[in-house]
Structures are given as C-alpha cells and as structure tokens.
Enzyme design. Structure first.
Site, PDB file in Angstrom:
ATOM      1  N   SER A 282      13.406 -25.026  13.042  1.00  0.00           N
ATOM      2  CA  SER A 282      13.108 -24.803  11.627  1.00  0.00           C
ATOM      3  C   SER A 282      13.698 -23.452  11.197  1.00  0.00           C
ATOM      4  CB  SER A 282      11.597 -24.883  11.384  1.00  0.00           C
ATOM      5  OG  SER A 282      11.308 -24.986  10.010  1.00  0.00           O
TER       6      SER A 282
ATOM      7  N   ARG B 122       1.890 -23.702   0.203  1.00  0.00           N
ATOM      8  CA  ARG B 122       1.735 -24.385   1.481  1.00  0.00           C
ATOM      9  C   ARG B 122       1.645 -25.898   1.283  1.00  0.00           C
ATOM     10  NH1 ARG B 122       3.118 -23.732   6.718  1.00  0.00           N
ATOM     11  NH2 ARG B 122       1.466 -24.305   8.186  1.00  0.00           N
TER      12      ARG B 122
ATOM     13  N   ASP C 108      13.425 -36.508   8.975  1.00  0.00           N
ATOM     14  CA  ASP C 108      13.249 -35.199   8.336  1.00  0.00           C
ATOM     15  C   ASP C 108      13.710 -35.263   6.877  1.00  0.00           C
ATOM     16  OD1 ASP C 108      13.129 -32.484   7.665  1.00  0.00           O
ATOM     17  OD2 ASP C 108      13.943 -31.824   9.590  1.00  0.00           O
TER      18      ASP C 108
ATOM     19  N   HIS D 253       9.962 -33.482   9.653  1.00  0.00           N
ATOM     20  CA  HIS D 253      10.379 -32.171  10.139  1.00  0.00           C
ATOM     21  C   HIS D 253       9.460 -31.640  11.236  1.00  0.00           C
ATOM     22  CE1 HIS D 253      12.314 -28.270   9.936  1.00  0.00           C
ATOM     23  NE2 HIS D 253      11.149 -27.691   9.750  1.00  0.00           N
ATOM     24  N   ASP D 254       8.163 -31.867  11.106  1.00  0.00           N
ATOM     25  CA  ASP D 254       7.205 -31.332  12.076  1.00  0.00           C
ATOM     26  C   ASP D 254       7.205 -32.059  13.411  1.00  0.00           C
ATOM     27  OD1 ASP D 254       6.250 -29.122  10.822  1.00  0.00           O
ATOM     28  OD2 ASP D 254       4.316 -29.968  10.242  1.00  0.00           O
TER      29      ASP D 254
END
EC number: 2.3.1.31
Length: 342
Positions: free
Chosen positions: A157, A214, A293, A322-323
């Site tokens: 990332s 967030r 992603d 992505h995570d």
C-alpha cells in the site's frame, strides 16, 4: 486553514529516545525504540526547508547485521510489524528474525513515535508539505544509525509507493524490493479519494472529519464482493456496513493524528515519478497486484511493474480488495519468500 489536532491516545506506548541500537532478547516482547537523526546536519526537505533533530520510531527483529530486510508500513500503520503482519513475520516466514535482521520505522510525518507535522517547520503558516522521497532520505539516516549498509525492501500500500521512492532515492542501498498492492504513482481516482478525505478533515477538524475520511478510505480498501460476503444484514439495529464504517472511523480517531493523515496522503498524491526515472531502476523487484483491488486496480499496478527493467509481476487472487494483503494473503508469503531467497 482551521487548526488540525493530534490524537488523544498514541498508537503504541513510547519508550524514551534510545540512541543505542538494540535487539529483543529471546522471549522478550518487541519494543519500540526511538532514534534521533540529523543532529549534526539537517535533512533538507523537498519543499526547501531544513529539519534538524528528527525522531524516528522503529522496531527491530533478529540479530543486528549489515544487511537487513526493511518493512515499509501502510498509511495508518506503525513500526510494530508483529501486530499487523503476522502472516509474513516469524520463523519460517518471509520476514524471519531467526535468519534476517528485520527493521520497520514509523515514517517521517507519522504519529506513532516519529517526528510528525507539529515537529516540522511550517510554510506559509501551514504544515510544510512532505514527500515520499523525504521519508526515504530520513529512513536512510536510520539505517546508517543502525549500521546497515544494504537492504531488501518489502512494502505494501503506501509502503509499496514508498518502496518506489527508495528505489529512486537510494539505489545504492537496495538489493531487492517487494511492492505489494501499490502503483508507481497515484491515479486521478486515488487522488480524488484522498482529496475528499482531506476535505472532510478540514471541514470538521477535531476528529469528526477524520472519522469520515476513514470511512471513505475503508470503502476503497475492500471490494463489493468482500462487503457482500462480510457485511450483509443488520448489526445492533443498523445495516452491518454502517456499523462497520462507524467502528473503523472511531477506531482511527482514537489512535491517529489528522495532521499526519493530511500530510501522508498529500505525499502519496504528489509522488509522480516519470517513466524515464522508473526505466532507469536496475534493482530486481517483485510487484504484486490484487485481483479485486478497487483502490489500485491490478492493471495499474502491473503497468508500474512494466516500467521497471528488472521487475516481475504476480497477482494475488482474492475477493477482499486492497486489504487482502493483510486479511487474505493466501500464497503471498510463499511468493515473497521465494523472491527474497532467490
């Protein structure tokens, strides 16, 4: 600009500054150490401002030696790799303290022990802009402090983008690099997401804006299929996804600094190396994209790899977006181990 604040609670309990590099003894919990660098001569930031006496908080794993594996953390990460990447750190894993000297530092501009925006000079009455190249040069000073002369880099990332900065700024130090879930430069899509997040912070300083920032980020860190598999139905009388986003907003507010969030996302957006610069990199590199992603689509990650003359591209197949590098690594440890050992 409305004043931005620091978090009420630090990410990790801090030790006193320690200028003596050390290691954990057998059975001892890894501890945070803090180095002071650029005391004799300043770090010249890309914006033109000098900075003296920089703090860099870091963890080490294994026995100190001149060659190390340097881990570069994600946007809101810390230097405590054992807390957030257990699939890669440990005996028999790619980051093996029994074999290698593993180092991870909280980046310059972070808020987990390193010098943050409040410790740096201002420019025009606002926090001085930081660059990923500034962070790489600060990291180089830490390696000198620790007596490390060569590194293998592993970053995911933001850490993957920072790895690109290391390849450009410190090619003499880097033996190999592993870049996971990161492009060579931010697309308009990624910059747009960060712009919205920073706008939320500036519109509602004091914590509420950071919570919204967030939430915006968490939507880009997963995929529609991932949320469909994990966040359907109700939780405590509200949609599960709503509860999930509120929880992660509150959790980040409790541990992170909104000024750091603005500074680090700004540094990522501003990192725009040219094709010519990337084609000049001669370091062997493994670049890993993630199939689902939506923040950094695999085609974009692969395009960055294609510009590096000695890069190989692999793709992690996961529904979790992505995570996935954190929550669903699958064959990732095997890929990274094979590349670092090869």
């Amino acid at each position: 600009m409305t004043a931005l604040t620091h978090p009420t609670t630090p990410t990790t309990p801090l030790t006193a500054p320690d200028d003596t590099p050390g290691r954990c003894q057998a059975g001892e919990r890894p501890r945070l150490q803090v180095a002071r660098v650029f005391r004799a001569a300043p770090l010249l930031l890309d914006c033109g401002l000098p900075v003296n006496d920089v703090r860099l908080a870091y963890h080490t794993y294994g026995t100190p030696q001149p060659t190390a594996t340097l881990v570069l953390h994600a946007l809101t990460g810390t230097s405590a790799v054992h807390e957030w990447w257990p699939d890669l750190l440990g005996a028999g894993r790619p980051l093996d303290p029994e074999r290698d000297y593993v180092i991870c530092a909280n980046v310059l501009g972070g808020c987990a022990g390193s010098s943050g925006p409040a410790d740096l000079p201002t420019l025009g009455g606002q926090d001085a802009p930081l660059t990923l190249r500034d962070m790489a040069r600060a990291g180089r000073a830490l390696l000198e402090h620790l007596g490390v002369r060569r590194v293998r880099i592993v970053g995911a990332s933001m850490g993957g983008m920072l790895a690109y900065a290391w390849l450009l700024e410190c090619p003499d130090l880097v033996e190999k690099a592993v870049i996971i879930g990161a492009p060579a430069r931010h697309s308009p899509w990624a910059i747009g997401l960060n712009t919205a997040a920073r706008s939320a912070i500036r519109a509602a300083p004091g914590g509420e804006g950071l919570k919204v920032a967030r939430q915006i980020a968490m939507l880009s860190y997963r995929s529609p299929d991932s949320f469909a598999a994990t966040q359907t139905g109700q939780r405590q009388g509200v949609p599960a996804i709503t509860s999930y986003l509120h929880h992660h907003g509150e959790k980040l507010h409790a541990r992170f600094c909104e000024r750091s969030y603005v500074a680090l996302t700004g540094a990522m957006d501003a990192f725009q190396p040219t094709d010519h610069e990337l084609r000049a990199v001669q370091t062997p590199t493994l670049v890993v994209g993630i199939s689902s992603d939506v923040l950094y689509p695999p085609t974009e990650v692969q395009a960055g790899a294609a510009l590096l003359p000695r890069a190989q591209y692999r793709e992690l197949d996961s529904i979790h977006g992505h995570d996935a590098f954190l929550m669903d690594p699958g064959p990732l440890p095997t890929l990274v181990s094979a590349f670092l050992k090869g």
